[in-house]
Design a protein around this motif. Structure first.
Motif, PDB file in Angstrom:
ATOM      1  N   VAL A  44       6.730  36.867 -34.017  1.00 43.65           N
ATOM      2  CA  VAL A  44       6.326  38.242 -33.718  1.00 43.65           C
ATOM      3  C   VAL A  44       7.318  38.815 -32.719  1.00 43.65           C
ATOM      4  O   VAL A  44       7.453  38.313 -31.594  1.00 43.65           O
ATOM      5  N   ILE A  45       8.049  39.847 -33.141  1.00 36.33           N
ATOM      6  CA  ILE A  45       9.140  40.424 -32.368  1.00 36.33           C
ATOM      7  C   ILE A  45       8.746  41.815 -31.887  1.00 36.33           C
ATOM      8  O   ILE A  45       8.283  42.653 -32.677  1.00 36.33           O
ATOM      9  N   ARG A  46       8.927  42.047 -30.597  1.00 37.18           N
ATOM     10  CA  ARG A  46       8.666  43.376 -30.027  1.00 37.18           C
ATOM     11  C   ARG A  46       9.893  44.259 -30.223  1.00 37.18           C
ATOM     12  O   ARG A  46      11.026  43.848 -29.915  1.00 37.18           O
ATOM     13  N   VAL A  47       9.669  45.484 -30.700  1.00 39.05           N
ATOM     14  CA  VAL A  47      10.746  46.442 -30.923  1.00 39.05           C
ATOM     15  C   VAL A  47      10.409  47.752 -30.223  1.00 39.05           C
ATOM     16  O   VAL A  47       9.235  48.075 -30.009  1.00 39.05           O
ATOM     17  N   LEU A  48      11.438  48.504 -29.864  1.00 39.43           N
ATOM     18  CA  LEU A  48      11.240  49.734 -29.090  1.00 39.43           C
ATOM     19  C   LEU A  48      10.977  50.941 -29.976  1.00 39.43           C
ATOM     20  O   LEU A  48      10.334  51.900 -29.529  1.00 39.43           O
ATOM     21  N   ASP A  49      11.478  50.919 -31.191  1.00 37.28           N
ATOM     22  CA  ASP A  49      11.316  52.034 -32.119  1.00 37.28           C
ATOM     23  C   ASP A  49      11.097  51.445 -33.507  1.00 37.28           C
ATOM     24  O   ASP A  49      12.001  50.825 -34.076  1.00 37.28           O
ATOM     25  N   MET A  50       9.897  51.632 -34.054  1.00 37.67           N
ATOM     26  CA  MET A  50       9.561  50.957 -35.304  1.00 37.67           C
ATOM     27  C   MET A  50      10.413  51.447 -36.472  1.00 37.67           C
ATOM     28  O   MET A  50      10.837  50.648 -37.317  1.00 37.67           O
ATOM     29  N   ALA A  51      10.670  52.746 -36.543  1.00 39.27           N
ATOM     30  CA  ALA A  51      11.460  53.262 -37.663  1.00 39.27           C
ATOM     31  C   ALA A  51      12.860  52.663 -37.665  1.00 39.27           C
ATOM     32  O   ALA A  51      13.376  52.234 -38.706  1.00 39.27           O
ATOM     33  N   ALA A  52      13.494  52.613 -36.508  1.00 42.66           N
ATOM     34  CA  ALA A  52      14.833  52.023 -36.411  1.00 42.66           C
ATOM     35  C   ALA A  52      14.790  50.534 -36.714  1.00 42.66           C
ATOM     36  O   ALA A  52      15.687  49.995 -37.378  1.00 42.66           O
ATOM     37  N   ALA A  53      13.743  49.866 -36.235  1.00 39.08           N
ATOM     38  CA  ALA A  53      13.620  48.431 -36.478  1.00 39.08           C
ATOM     39  C   ALA A  53      13.444  48.133 -37.967  1.00 39.08           C
ATOM     40  O   ALA A  53      14.042  47.207 -38.506  1.00 39.08           O
ATOM     41  N   LEU A  54      12.629  48.924 -38.647  1.00 33.30           N
ATOM     42  CA  LEU A  54      12.408  48.695 -40.070  1.00 33.30           C
ATOM     43  C   LEU A  54      13.683  48.927 -40.877  1.00 33.30           C
ATOM     44  O   LEU A  54      13.972  48.192 -41.827  1.00 33.30           O
ATOM     45  N   ASN A  55      14.437  49.938 -40.510  1.00 30.24           N
ATOM     46  CA  ASN A  55      15.707  50.144 -41.196  1.00 30.24           C
ATOM     47  C   ASN A  55      16.599  48.914 -41.044  1.00 30.24           C
ATOM     48  O   ASN A  55      17.255  48.480 -41.999  1.00 30.24           O
ATOM     49  N   HIS A  56      16.609  48.354 -39.851  1.00 30.17           N
ATOM     50  CA  HIS A  56      17.435  47.169 -39.592  1.00 30.17           C
ATOM     51  C   HIS A  56      16.928  45.951 -40.363  1.00 30.17           C
ATOM     52  O   HIS A  56      17.693  45.295 -41.089  1.00 30.17           O
ATOM     53  N   TYR A  57      15.638  45.626 -40.215  1.00 27.77           N
ATOM     54  CA  TYR A  57      15.125  44.380 -40.772  1.00 27.77           C
ATOM     55  C   TYR A  57      14.964  44.436 -42.296  1.00 27.77           C
ATOM     56  O   TYR A  57      15.042  43.395 -42.962  1.00 27.77           O
ATOM     57  N   VAL A  58      14.772  45.632 -42.859  1.00 28.69           N
ATOM     58  CA  VAL A  58      14.623  45.757 -44.308  1.00 28.69           C
ATOM     59  C   VAL A  58      15.949  46.085 -44.986  1.00 28.69           C
ATOM     60  O   VAL A  58      16.363  45.404 -45.924  1.00 28.69           O
ATOM     61  N   GLU A  59      16.643  47.122 -44.523  1.00 27.30           N
ATOM     62  CA  GLU A  59      17.834  47.593 -45.226  1.00 27.30           C
ATOM     63  C   GLU A  59      19.078  46.777 -44.874  1.00 27.30           C
ATOM     64  O   GLU A  59      19.949  46.576 -45.726  1.00 27.30           O
ATOM     65  N   VAL A  60      19.194  46.327 -43.632  1.00 25.27           N
ATOM     66  CA  VAL A  60      20.386  45.589 -43.195  1.00 25.27           C
ATOM     67  C   VAL A  60      20.179  44.085 -43.358  1.00 25.27           C
ATOM     68  O   VAL A  60      20.936  43.406 -44.064  1.00 25.27           O
ATOM     69  N   LEU A  61      19.151  43.549 -42.717  1.00 21.62           N
ATOM     70  CA  LEU A  61      18.903  42.111 -42.831  1.00 21.62           C
ATOM     71  C   LEU A  61      18.399  41.767 -44.233  1.00 21.62           C
ATOM     72  O   LEU A  61      18.839  40.788 -44.839  1.00 21.62           O
ATOM     73  N   GLY A  62      17.485  42.571 -44.762  1.00 22.24           N
ATOM     74  CA  GLY A  62      17.043  42.356 -46.134  1.00 22.24           C
ATOM     75  C   GLY A  62      15.693  41.694 -46.281  1.00 22.24           C
ATOM     76  O   GLY A  62      15.418  41.059 -47.311  1.00 22.24           O
TER      77      GLY A  62
END
Length: 310
Positions: A13-31
């Motif tokens: 469970v990872i804490r993130v500061l901005d969910m929209a930015a985090a989702l772009n990273h973890y879904v679109e970049v990391l995959g």
């Protein structure tokens, strides 16, 4: 080797500061693949070749870092036994049961804080949702993968002060083995431990630092060195903050690249490493060879890599 007891890392469970930015990273970049959201605002994700419902949970917060790490055990009976053993040991604090359903599609979990200040939990049941392919005559991978497309969440490296107490919890109670140990000085004082509950070089690692409960990185598995290089291309193409690599570790022999999510949490994708079996001797690294141990190619310690954590 028949895997029993604690089987594998199950979720982080990872804490993130901005969910929209985090989702772009973890879904679109990391995959990673989104599987659910809940009424607490948490988002649940999985890597493509994981059958369980989720392995990564994102929670929006004011401070980055890791809330807790979960471990899959082989049965409800083992869950009860290990919970009792942890309670009897006196080594952990804040022990409690989390009811089934608090994570979607997940059974009850036993939560505890280890001596380095990290919150861990054990669970025996999580619904399997599959990997996008049939279990009869499947292809090599499913269609529609994005980004780096790791096959699984693999491990975390964590920073904390009481390395000795935490290693005792994992080895004497949870049944882990020490695959590699980093030692300092003529007395071989332990400063890093790489622990396995499977046949991997490590399922979790701890580095001794004068802090409590800190995350150095969460790591995800790729198939080969070419995919690590491709991850580097994606990092550049998507303007992701890179940390180190591509390179190889001496410790674990893994091929690696490190980068940061938008909140400053470090991620790793890696490939390679070795197969571990119970009769394999522990590998020792001395502090005068730390450069080679961490970055095998250039053998140079990087201060940012050692001192930045969340």
């Amino acid at each position: 080797m028949a895997l029993t007891g604690v089987l594998r890392p199950g979720h982080v469970v990872i804490r993130v500061l901005d969910m929209a930015a985090a989702l772009n990273h973890y879904v679109e970049v990391l995959g990673l693949i989104e599987t659910a959201r809940d009424d607490k605002g948490r988002v649940f994700l999985k890597a493509w070749d994981e059958h369980d419902h989720h392995s990564v949970v994102l929670r929006e917060a004011d401070e980055a870092g890791m809330d807790y790490m979960g471990w899959r055990v082989d049965s409800p009976a083992t869950l009860k036994k290990l919970a009792a053993d942890l309670e009897a040991s006196g080594l952990c604090t804040d022990l409690s049961w989390v009811p089934a359903g608090e994570h979607p599609k997940t059974g009850e979990r036993f939560r505890f804080t280890i001596p380095t200040g990290h919150i861990m939990e054990l669970y025996a049941e999580k619904e399997q949702v599959g990997n996008g392919m049939p279990t009869t005559n499947p292809d090599a991978w499913p269609d529609g993968l994005k980004g780096m497309a790791p096959s699984r969440f693999d491990h975390c490296l964590l920073y904390g002060d009481d390395l000795d107490g935490t290693v005792k919890v994992f080895t004497e109670i949870l049944g882990f083995n020490i695959a590699e140990l980093v030692v300092a000085g003529p007395d071989k004082f332990p400063i890093g431990a790489f622990l396995t509950c499977s046949n991997k070089a490590h399922d979790v690692a701890f580095i001794r630092q004068p802090v409590k409960g800190k995350l150095h990185h969460a790591s995800f598995l790729l198939d080969n060195w070419y995919e690590v290089l491709r991850a580097g291309d994606i990092i550049s193409k998507k303007d992701v903050s890179i940390d180190i690599g591509p390179t190889r570790h001496g410790i674990t022999r893994g091929e690696t690249i490190y980068f940061f999510d938008p909140s400053g949490n470090r991620n790793e994708v890696f490939a390679g490493g070795y197969i571990w079996y119970p009769d394999k001797p522990t590998i020792y690294w001395t502090d005068d060879q730390l450069g080679k141990a961490i970055f095998y190619h250039d053998r140079v310690l990087n201060e940012k890599f050692l001192s930045v954590f969340s």
